[in-house]
Design an enzyme around this catalytic site. Sequence first.
Site, PDB file in Angstrom:
ATOM      1  N   THR A  19      39.032  52.102  71.130  1.00 49.35           N
ATOM      2  CA  THR A  19      39.764  51.774  70.233  1.00 49.35           C
ATOM      3  C   THR A  19      40.940  50.677  70.734  1.00 49.35           C
ATOM      4  OG1 THR A  19      39.619  54.223  69.207  1.00 49.35           O
ATOM      5  CG2 THR A  19      41.650  53.100  69.062  1.00 49.35           C
ATOM      6  N   SER A  66      32.937  53.960  72.731  1.00 44.92           N
ATOM      7  CA  SER A  66      32.652  54.774  73.825  1.00 44.92           C
ATOM      8  C   SER A  66      31.735  55.718  73.642  1.00 44.92           C
ATOM      9  CB  SER A  66      33.952  55.394  74.513  1.00 44.92           C
ATOM     10  OG  SER A  66      34.506  56.393  73.996  1.00 44.92           O
ATOM     11  N   THR A 100      38.461  56.582  73.828  1.00 46.10           N
ATOM     12  CA  THR A 100      38.864  57.831  74.243  1.00 46.10           C
ATOM     13  C   THR A 100      37.703  59.025  74.101  1.00 46.10           C
ATOM     14  OG1 THR A 100      39.906  58.061  72.160  1.00 46.10           O
ATOM     15  CG2 THR A 100      41.191  57.301  73.766  1.00 46.10           C
TER      16      THR A 100
END
Length: 338
Positions: A19, A66, A100
């Site tokens: 992000t 991720s 994250t």
Amino acid sequence: MGEPAVQRPALLLLSTGGTIAGSGATSTQVNTYAAGALSGDALLAAVPELQQLATIRVEAIASVDSADLQFAHWRLLVARIREAFQTQPDLAGVVITHGTNTLEETAWLLQLLIDDPRPVVLVGAMRPATALSADGPLNLYQAVEVAIDPQARGRGVLAVLDGEIHGARAVTKVATQGVGAFRSTGAGPLGWVDDAGVHWPAAAGAPMVPFAALPLSSMWPQVAILHGCVEPPAALIPALLQAGVQGLVFTGTGAGQLSAVERTAIDQWNGPLPLMLRANRCGSGPVHRCADHARLGLLPAGTLSPQKARVLLLLALIAGYTRADLEGELQRLGLMAV
């Protein structure tokens, strides 16, 4: 005569996407965007104040959400960090821009593999780079501040988000939205960053690095995570065992409790059992020894989250650990009472 040139610390910035490098169609979109759309160089250029802190070399490892990170990316990260620390004695540290969703897993993996006092700092964002009040630029600036701070040495792998400094072992994502989405469960942050600089309320205590010399092959073992719930599917564990999984992490209810369905499935299995760890689904609190579970070959994961227990189990399997070896490692790491 002019003033002498300022010698700034040298840093390596490894970008993986996420992000923090996300791009949305409009500045008001914070949930809909393309993760990893911007390069590490673009992230660096967006924060010109970083030029006053350090001389930063940028290299790309990946450009992905991720959630789509793969073992191959982990291998590249580990190899590049090991090489950088071995060949660049003047390198102050490494900063990794990361999504994250799995940042805590990568941080814990690196903690178990990278044996160097210089800091490795992971940084992410909860809002894409194109959003109003994007948190990525300040997070990145503060991550660099931490990475070049002499007092960060010897503290292991760190994560910097929303002005807080977290250790790899305890940090976890606890919310799907909002810039304050990370906590160090059961421990609290190691320090914080603000206008006055980097603050460490406690002295450094060097974490253990049990797999510092472990080579990582292209083939990784299969380790599954099972989530405890009311009446779990009875066929799931036999199916995984028949498929040849090499490790299982049980996300038990309460303090890592397995149901009768799960215990029976393990007890009735006639073949060799994989390495197995018990974590809990509560979000905090330890999992301790249990005689009934130990009889079935299960070891407690202590305060590790299920995803971090899986990382430990992956490396233990790559290292060829037996159950007795894994039990000893858990004790050395302070995750299991001697």
